[in-house]
Enzyme design. Structure first.
Site, PDB file in Angstrom:
ATOM      1  N   SER A  87       0.843  -1.185   0.000  1.00 51.41           N
ATOM      2  CA  SER A  87       0.000   0.000   0.000  1.00 51.41           C
ATOM      3  C   SER A  87       0.880   1.237   0.000  1.00 51.41           C
ATOM      4  O   SER A  87       1.858   1.322   0.750  1.00 51.41           O
ATOM      5  CB  SER A  87      -0.902   0.016   1.234  1.00 51.41           C
ATOM      6  OG  SER A  87      -1.495   1.282   1.424  1.00 51.41           O
ATOM      7  N   LYS A  88       0.534   2.192  -0.853  1.00 48.21           N
ATOM      8  CA  LYS A  88       1.256   3.472  -0.877  1.00 48.21           C
ATOM      9  C   LYS A  88       1.135   4.158   0.487  1.00 48.21           C
ATOM     10  O   LYS A  88       2.052   4.848   0.935  1.00 48.21           O
ATOM     11  CB  LYS A  88       0.660   4.359  -1.973  1.00 48.21           C
ATOM     12  CG  LYS A  88       1.365   5.693  -2.159  1.00 48.21           C
ATOM     13  CD  LYS A  88       2.710   5.525  -2.826  1.00 48.21           C
ATOM     14  CE  LYS A  88       3.289   6.859  -3.239  1.00 48.21           C
ATOM     15  NZ  LYS A  88       4.617   6.737  -3.843  1.00 48.21           N
TER      16      LYS A  88
END
Length: 502
Positions: A269-270
């Site tokens: 996940s960013k």
């Protein structure tokens, strides 16, 4: 009534749309939403989709799914184009190259979805819903078919309310009772009870389709034969199947890929700082290494290639088989990527490595007289990523402060005292050199060691230390002298003598 007459007349339009669909070839698509960066999972989907098409001599399409207007990010489409082009994932049809089944941007296909939604109503597999539900309620899944009185409205009554201008959505009519079975190339056949499926919205009040409806319509109209997507869409696949069956269309082959994980428990996940493709490039990783590693995140070659790790994109297109795709999640290991990248860097020819290294060398070495092309071969074998270049080369630009302890090397049998002697003996030898070439410097230093009956290291180590001020350098004493030039070499050696004499 007028609406029905218009509908009947429009059937010729649907027939024409069917005639446009290419037949007799494998057709795959990458259909990203321009909502941000290209994360590793997206890149893997694009790669697998491209490989399926290329392996089977088919067509690879690019489609931009931009119906979720609220999440669009400015410039994201350009990132998609740039990433795919850099990776060599060329598309045969798409927004910028056209094709027989365009447009290839969903908002430009808006009129299509409404017509197909109304057609599905006529076929009895969808219905008009006039219930006033907020989008948050829709998204939460709280809106069940049991709570929807519109499902049981007669078609005539519903059409009259539509004609009167009443706002509505169009919902899929999931069969009551029974089961739906779909087949996936990776997970096999999966059967679900229809009672567990919701009457999802297909067409929103603003006339735009939901993702789950638009991608089915577009995949059919574009002749897509293989659909690659993440395994999080497995739960939606039964509803997709029912849509295909409602229209009487052939269901494409589903390939649901398990997620790429940061660790055993968390998806990448960013939000958690996990890198995108652009991040990895900025961190000094080569596109070829990234692609090679990403290909192996959930896929393994078979047969004679089962023990191989390194593949070009062309090689992957020849050997890629769906049977090698795993059901198990893949864990993204940055150290493993680093291993791949280091290998790719070492395999580059000097001519190919220098253009990649030059910006990083120029960042570290700004002295005009220093030839960066001489430094590049020295650092090439010592880099895991391109970011490793500058820290190795910065001493060429300016001699750092260093401790005399660096002169003490057990293996070379050097200490502060004999290092001082070595530098004092070497300085006049190098001063006397009129030909400042690699060979001349080498012969002078080796000749001095022979004359003093010392091992080469007793001379080379003190010289290298005085010139670099570092415990580890790319290249030895001869290379450093040659690159720094005579004047700077003598200046730094004099400083070394002064420092050791205190």
């Amino acid at each position: 009534m007028l609406y029905l007459e218009e509908f009947i007349m429009d059937m010729s339009w649907f027939n024409e749309m069917e005639k446009r669909i290419p037949q007799g070839e494998v057709r795959t698509r990458f259909a990203p939403s321009p909502t941000g960066y290209m994360h590793v999972g997206n890149l893997r989907t694009a790669l697998y989709t491209w490989l399926i098409a290329r392996h089977q001599g088919g067509k690879f399409l690019l489609r931009i799914e931009d119906t979720d207007q609220g999440r669009l990010v400015e410039g994201a489409v350009d990132v998609i184009y740039k990433t795919l082009r850099e990776c060599g994932l060329t598309w045969d049809e798409g927004p910028d190259v056209g094709g027989p089944v365009g447009p290839y941007i969903q908002t430009e296909r808006r009129e299509f979805y409404g017509k197909y939604a109304h057609l599905l109503v006529e076929k009895g597999h969808a219905y008009y819903c006039f219930c006033d539900k907020a989008e948050s309620a829709e998204d939460s899944g709280d809106f069940t078919r049991e709570a929807d009185p519109c499902r049981d409205l007669s078609l005539e009554t519903a059409k009259a309310r539509v004609a009167a201008g009443e706002p509505y959505v169009i919902r899929q009519r999931i069969p009551q009772g029974g089961q739906t079975t779909f087949h996936d190339a990776i997970f096999g056949s999966i059967t679900v009870d229809n009672d567990t499926l919701d009457d999802q919205v297909l067409l929103k009040r603003d006339g735009l389709p939901t993702y789950n409806f638009a991608n089915v319509i577009d995949d059919h109209l574009m002749g897509i034969t293989h659909v690659v997507r993440g395994s999080e869409y497995l739960s939606s696949a039964p509803k997709y199947n029912l849509l295909y069956e409602g229209f009487g269309w052939t269901v494409p082959e589903y390939i649901h890929c398990s997620p790429v994980m940061r660790d055993a428990h968390n998806k990448m996940s960013k939000r958690h700082g996990d890198p995108s493709y652009e991040d990895l490039k900025a961190q000094g990783y080569l596109t070829a290494a990234i692609l090679n590693y990403v290909a192996l995140l959930g896929w393994a070659p078979k047969g004679e290639n089962s023990e191989r790790e390194f593949f070009t994109l062309d090689e992957l297109s020849r050997i890629f088989e769906l049977s090698g795709v795993s059901k198990s999640p893949a864990i993204f290991d940055i150290e493993k990527l680093k291993y791949f990248n280091a290998n790719y860097l070492r395999q580059l020819s000097p001519e190919d490595f220098y253009p990649l290294a030059q910006p990083y060398l120029a960042q570290a070495v700004k002295t005009p007289s220093i030839d960066l092309e001489l430094i590049a071969p020295l650092v090439q074998g010592r880099c895991d990523t391109l970011l490793d270049i500058a820290p190795q080369a910065d001493f060429f630009d300016a001699l750092p402060e260093y401790s005399n302890e660096l002169y003490c090397h057990k293996k070379m049998k050097t200490d502060e005292a004999n290092s001082l002697e070595a530098l004092r003996a070497t300085l006049p030898v190098l001063e006397a050199l009129s030909d400042w070439t690699y060979d001349a410097i080498h012969d002078a230093l080796v000749g001095l060691a022979e004359k003093l009956e010392l091992k080469n290291g007793r001379i080379m180590w003190p010289v290298r230390t005085a010139l670099s001020g570092k415990p580890v350098t790319p290249g030895g004493a001869v290379e450093l002298c040659h690159i720094l030039g005579k004047e700077e070499t003598l200046r730094r050696m004099a400083l070394g003598i002064e420092q050791l004499s205190r």
